[in-house]
Design a protein around this motif. Sequence first.
Motif, mmCIF file in Angstrom:
data_model
loop_
_atom_site.group_PDB
_atom_site.id
_atom_site.type_symbol
_atom_site.label_atom_id
_atom_site.label_comp_id
_atom_site.label_asym_id
_atom_site.label_seq_id
_atom_site.Cartn_x
_atom_site.Cartn_y
_atom_site.Cartn_z
ATOM 1 N N THR A 51 -1.331 -2.275 4.735
ATOM 2 C CA THR A 51 -0.969 -3.590 5.291
ATOM 3 C C THR A 51 -0.899 -4.620 4.170
ATOM 4 O O THR A 51 -0.019 -5.484 4.159
ATOM 5 C CB THR A 51 -2.018 -4.019 6.343
ATOM 6 N N LEU A 110 7.678 -0.232 6.509
ATOM 7 C CA LEU A 110 7.713 -1.624 6.049
ATOM 8 C C LEU A 110 7.933 -1.651 4.551
ATOM 9 O O LEU A 110 8.115 -2.597 3.921
ATOM 10 C CB LEU A 110 6.411 -2.343 6.436
ATOM 11 N N GLN A 135 8.270 -7.710 11.781
ATOM 12 C CA GLN A 135 8.755 -6.608 10.939
ATOM 13 C C GLN A 135 8.307 -5.255 11.493
ATOM 14 O O GLN A 135 9.070 -4.294 11.489
ATOM 15 C CB GLN A 135 8.251 -6.778 9.494
ATOM 16 N N ALA A 173 2.471 -4.486 2.362
ATOM 17 C CA ALA A 173 3.558 -5.071 3.161
ATOM 18 C C ALA A 173 3.402 -6.592 3.246
ATOM 19 O O ALA A 173 4.371 -7.328 3.057
ATOM 20 C CB ALA A 173 3.557 -4.445 4.557
ATOM 21 N N LYS A 216 4.342 -8.486 0.094
ATOM 22 C CA LYS A 216 5.813 -8.515 -0.041
ATOM 23 C C LYS A 216 6.397 -9.587 0.892
ATOM 24 O O LYS A 216 7.193 -10.430 0.457
ATOM 25 C CB LYS A 216 6.368 -7.126 0.325
ATOM 26 N N ASP A 265 4.632 2.050 9.635
ATOM 27 C CA ASP A 265 4.453 2.292 8.198
ATOM 28 C C ASP A 265 3.711 3.609 7.907
ATOM 29 O O ASP A 265 2.942 3.712 6.959
ATOM 30 C CB ASP A 265 3.674 1.115 7.580
ATOM 31 N N TYR A 302 4.531 -10.282 10.055
ATOM 32 C CA TYR A 302 4.165 -8.855 10.029
ATOM 33 C C TYR A 302 4.509 -8.198 11.374
ATOM 34 O O TYR A 302 5.074 -7.100 11.420
ATOM 35 C CB TYR A 302 2.673 -8.670 9.697
#
Length: 285
Positions: free
Chosen positions: A208, A285, A278, A211, A214, A45, A275
């Motif tokens: 973080t 991300l 992903q 992300a 989401k 990210d 997390y």
Amino acid sequence: MSRIVYVNGEFVAEENAKVSVFDRGFLFADAVYEVSTVLQGNLVDNNAHLRRLSRSLSELEMAPPCSDQEITDAQHKLLELNGLEEGLIYLQVSRGVADRDFGYPAGMQSSLVMFTQTKNILNNPIADTGIKVITVEDIRWKRRDIKTVGLLAPNMAKHEAKQKGAHDAWLVEDGFITEGTSNNAYIVTNGKQIITRQLGHEILSGITRTAVLKFAETAGYTVQERAFTVQEALEAQEAFITSASLFVMPVVNIDGTDIGDGKPGTVAKNLRKIYIEQAMDRRDL
Ligand code: PDD
């Protein structure tokens, strides 16, 4: 073994890296920073970190040291030179060098410094047990949305936590938790409701955090962005923190009181798993 670090366009052994004593980052904490995670040699990210860096710089009217592409290229070269597979890359931009004066001259040349740190991110053993936190008064300045290196207050809070046998501190302002010393703070209530402080000048907008919120909604949790009290946290089913270096980390005890059954909660464990999946899959991300 000595690391190779980056200083203003040069890649040098850490013992040869030099920054001026007149650097305003050193004299006034007139500098901002970012910490990006490295997994399997890739940055996680990182574009979001660079966007936040840009925002921090513009809030302080500090010139970018170079383009985002040049920063990214230098980050990749630094990872390669150090053979870093898993860990962190720290970058710091300071306003630059000028004789000591509170007012700074116009047109200063910003400086950029970067270094890597090896760290066990995926198999961090603390994730299995969770962490203990204490609550400490939030005595930081009022622009915590800007990621500056002026970190003495959270350093002191973390030091106090360690002295008291805890891992970290949650910072409290007017009875409400703002965030952790270097992470965002969350509680879980009613099984599927995640509560975390709303964005504003009071906290850092965690990369973080964005992300994870989401992913949480996609996974069917409800998210409430609002301030919560210490009492609410003590009575919550679960608590956790997020940051680039810790991902999602369960909090199992606050001020000596176990949260839930005193073990990492299912929501935190699930979000950590999502997390990681992903982050391994995609760079952004
Ligand atoms: N800290 N809040 C504060 C005060 C922070 O310092 C950090 C990050 C976060 C989480 O942000 P992110 O998810 O973008 O890492 C929240 C970094 C890791 C540090 O100072 O080392």
